[in-house]
Write a protein that holds these residues in place. Structure first.
Motif, PDB file in Angstrom:
ATOM      1  N   VAL A 184       0.857  -1.185   0.000  1.00  0.00           N
ATOM      2  CA  VAL A 184       0.000   0.000   0.000  1.00  0.00           C
ATOM      3  C   VAL A 184       0.893   1.235   0.000  1.00  0.00           C
ATOM      4  N   LEU A 185       0.701   2.098  -0.969  1.00  0.00           N
ATOM      5  CA  LEU A 185       1.465   3.346  -1.062  1.00  0.00           C
ATOM      6  C   LEU A 185       0.685   4.452  -0.370  1.00  0.00           C
ATOM      7  N   VAL A 186       1.363   5.201   0.488  1.00  0.00           N
ATOM      8  CA  VAL A 186       0.709   6.209   1.325  1.00  0.00           C
ATOM      9  C   VAL A 186       1.392   7.561   1.111  1.00  0.00           C
ATOM     10  N   ALA A 187       0.635   8.544   0.665  1.00  0.00           N
ATOM     11  CA  ALA A 187       1.174   9.899   0.501  1.00  0.00           C
ATOM     12  C   ALA A 187       0.461  10.860   1.433  1.00  0.00           C
ATOM     13  N   GLY A 188       1.203  11.864   1.901  1.00  0.00           N
ATOM     14  CA  GLY A 188       0.585  12.860   2.768  1.00  0.00           C
ATOM     15  C   GLY A 188       1.615  13.814   3.310  1.00  0.00           C
ATOM     16  N   ASP A 189       1.138  14.932   3.830  1.00  0.00           N
ATOM     17  CA  ASP A 189       2.039  15.964   4.340  1.00  0.00           C
ATOM     18  C   ASP A 189       2.281  15.849   5.846  1.00  0.00           C
ATOM     19  N   ASP A 190       1.515  14.981   6.521  1.00  0.00           N
ATOM     20  CA  ASP A 190       1.616  14.850   7.978  1.00  0.00           C
ATOM     21  C   ASP A 190       2.365  13.557   8.283  1.00  0.00           C
ATOM     22  N   ALA A 191       3.619  13.695   8.698  1.00  0.00           N
ATOM     23  CA  ALA A 191       4.479  12.510   8.873  1.00  0.00           C
ATOM     24  C   ALA A 191       3.920  11.545   9.904  1.00  0.00           C
ATOM     25  N   SER A 192       3.411  12.061  11.019  1.00  0.00           N
ATOM     26  CA  SER A 192       2.938  11.147  12.062  1.00  0.00           C
ATOM     27  C   SER A 192       1.645  10.449  11.631  1.00  0.00           C
ATOM     28  N   ALA A 193       0.851  11.118  10.809  1.00  0.00           N
ATOM     29  CA  ALA A 193      -0.357  10.480  10.276  1.00  0.00           C
ATOM     30  C   ALA A 193       0.031   9.315   9.366  1.00  0.00           C
ATOM     31  N   LYS A 194       1.028   9.551   8.501  1.00  0.00           N
ATOM     32  CA  LYS A 194       1.496   8.472   7.623  1.00  0.00           C
ATOM     33  C   LYS A 194       2.041   7.316   8.450  1.00  0.00           C
ATOM     34  N   GLU A 195       2.838   7.645   9.454  1.00  0.00           N
ATOM     35  CA  GLU A 195       3.419   6.595  10.308  1.00  0.00           C
ATOM     36  C   GLU A 195       2.337   5.748  10.964  1.00  0.00           C
ATOM     37  N   ALA A 196       1.270   6.410  11.438  1.00  0.00           N
ATOM     38  CA  ALA A 196       0.197   5.674  12.129  1.00  0.00           C
ATOM     39  C   ALA A 196      -0.488   4.701  11.177  1.00  0.00           C
ATOM     40  N   LEU A 197      -0.804   5.158   9.980  1.00  0.00           N
ATOM     41  CA  LEU A 197      -1.483   4.271   9.023  1.00  0.00           C
ATOM     42  C   LEU A 197      -0.554   3.141   8.584  1.00  0.00           C
TER      43      LEU A 197
ATOM     44  N   GLY B 208      -1.239  -5.360  10.408  1.00  0.00           N
ATOM     45  CA  GLY B 208      -2.312  -6.158   9.823  1.00  0.00           C
ATOM     46  C   GLY B 208      -1.843  -7.119   8.742  1.00  0.00           C
ATOM     47  N   GLY B 209      -0.532  -7.115   8.478  1.00  0.00           N
ATOM     48  CA  GLY B 209       0.010  -8.117   7.564  1.00  0.00           C
ATOM     49  C   GLY B 209       0.188  -7.678   6.128  1.00  0.00           C
ATOM     50  N   VAL B 210       0.061  -6.378   5.868  1.00  0.00           N
ATOM     51  CA  VAL B 210       0.224  -5.873   4.499  1.00  0.00           C
ATOM     52  C   VAL B 210       1.402  -4.904   4.462  1.00  0.00           C
ATOM     53  N   LEU B 211       2.221  -4.998   3.455  1.00  0.00           N
ATOM     54  CA  LEU B 211       3.313  -4.038   3.323  1.00  0.00           C
ATOM     55  C   LEU B 211       2.753  -2.652   3.023  1.00  0.00           C
ATOM     56  N   ALA B 212       3.431  -1.626   3.518  1.00  0.00           N
ATOM     57  CA  ALA B 212       3.005  -0.253   3.259  1.00  0.00           C
ATOM     58  C   ALA B 212       4.241   0.625   3.216  1.00  0.00           C
ATOM     59  N   LEU B 213       4.180   1.652   2.382  1.00  0.00           N
ATOM     60  CA  LEU B 213       5.364   2.458   2.117  1.00  0.00           C
ATOM     61  C   LEU B 213       4.989   3.931   1.982  1.00  0.00           C
ATOM     62  N   ASP B 214       5.831   4.779   2.531  1.00  0.00           N
ATOM     63  CA  ASP B 214       5.669   6.227   2.399  1.00  0.00           C
ATOM     64  C   ASP B 214       6.007   6.622   0.965  1.00  0.00           C
ATOM     65  N   ALA B 215       5.025   7.157   0.242  1.00  0.00           N
ATOM     66  CA  ALA B 215       5.224   7.538  -1.155  1.00  0.00           C
ATOM     67  C   ALA B 215       5.462   9.034  -1.319  1.00  0.00           C
ATOM     68  N   GLY B 216       5.657   9.744  -0.199  1.00  0.00           N
ATOM     69  CA  GLY B 216       5.986  11.160  -0.312  1.00  0.00           C
ATOM     70  C   GLY B 216       4.873  12.087   0.148  1.00  0.00           C
ATOM     71  N   ALA B 217       4.986  13.335  -0.271  1.00  0.00           N
ATOM     72  CA  ALA B 217       4.050  14.386   0.137  1.00  0.00           C
ATOM     73  C   ALA B 217       2.678  14.177  -0.501  1.00  0.00           C
ATOM     74  N   LEU B 218       1.700  14.912  -0.002  1.00  0.00           N
ATOM     75  CA  LEU B 218       0.337  14.765  -0.527  1.00  0.00           C
ATOM     76  C   LEU B 218       0.274  15.058  -2.019  1.00  0.00           C
TER      77      LEU B 218
END
Lengths: 210, 210
Positions: A148-161, A168-178
């Motif tokens: 799951v690719l996750v973009a957003g401007d709030d670092a702690s929000a991205k970290e939480a998701l 939950g068993g799914v890979l997820a990665l920070d894809a950058g800013a919103l």
């Protein structure tokens, strides 16, 4: 404990609820039809609470598991209740009549439109590049794990998701800013056109390989 | 026999020349430096002919294996010689100073800019979503086969390139009309940002799973 409210109990909402429940979150699943939502919640996990759209949101993370045309109505319904929430947009804002263009500004994205509409929310883009089947199974047609690719401007929000998804068993990665939501939505759009044209199946798509 | 001229003898040009030579095409490889180009041609295949940019093009397919800022100069250099050719743009038109935006119109693409510049050419977008290493090995870090996505408005041009790539041992897929280059360039942009940020390696990236 992480808490999450998912609005929309279709294939995507149900898959996300399942991952969140597996990850140990307190999960609320809301949609229009109480009976169908209760059935979807039971599939997602014994601890998942169901309700109808309009119920008070119990989650610190709120996922709009809705087609893009339904988003504006839900944002209006929850006006004033989304400030401070981590608000996750999963939409692919296609013109579904033509499957040939997007209905959001070419230099922007649905996620950025939502962030402008709800400036007090911590908006993330996520899940729009992963078909529901790949979320449900954790794999892209058995070839590679789902990311799951996750973009957003709030670092702690991205970290939480991201932390919840990994739990939950799914890979997820920070894809950058919103603003990278533009590129994520382009990827989701391209992937949908390939599936609609039967070049790929709905259990496949773009797998991110490290 | 398919004939192809590749302008640019870096990692991408050399990988494309190798695939084309493997596929049985007559291959011409052109770049600025004659000696380096000859060395790259030797790597690509014994039958690959090398030369310098500006030489008469022998290929019915012409690949601009160049960074986007170098494309305009080459198009000017070959003005009048590209009409009727299948002209393949592989660029990712990033602002490389910031790695945070593209330098082409948000509702368009480098490929569409090139098509406007050379209206007599049969322009295709291809190769921009596959890192050079994945072309050279035919695989995305060993996890999935490499698939070259090809967009364009000329069906027979797409068929010719796709047939050559498949003959050369690499999967290739029709990704739609030339306007889909916007989405292909967004995908290439996203993939580059993930690699530049070390979230993925240069042998990985987005693998298309059917």
């Amino acid at each position: 404990m992480t808490s999450i409210s998912i609005i929309g109990a279709g294939n995507m909402g149900t898959a996300i609820a399942t991952i969140a429940a597996t990850g140990g979150a307190s999960v609320q699943l809301l949609a229009q039809d109480a009976e169908k939502t209760a059935a979807a919640a039971a599939v997602a996990g014994a601890s998942v609470v169901s309700g109808v759209a309009g119920d008070t949101l119990t989650g610190e993370i709120v996922v709009l598991a809705l087609p893009y045309p339904a988003v504006a109505g839900v944002l209006a319904q929850y006006a004033g209740q989304l400030d401070g929430k981590i608000l996750v947009d999963i939409s692919n804002p296609l013109d579904f009549a033509t499957f040939d263009s997007l209905v959001v500004p070419a230099d922007g994205s649905a996620a950025q439109v939502i962030a402008q509409t709800v400036p007090g929310a911590r908006v993330l883009k996520a899940f729009n590049t992963t078909f529901a089947a790949t979320l449900a199974t954790g794999g892209v047609n058995g070839v590679a794990p789902t990311t799951v690719l996750v973009a957003g401007d709030d670092a702690s929000a991205k970290e939480a998701l991201i932390a919840l998804l990994i739990a939950g068993g799914v890979l997820a990665l920070d894809a950058g800013a919103l603003k990278r939501a533009r590129e994520l939505e382009a990827l989701g759009f391209l992937q949908l056109t390939l599936a609609a044209g039967s070049s790929i199946g709905w259990t496949g798509g773009f797998a991110l390989v490290k």
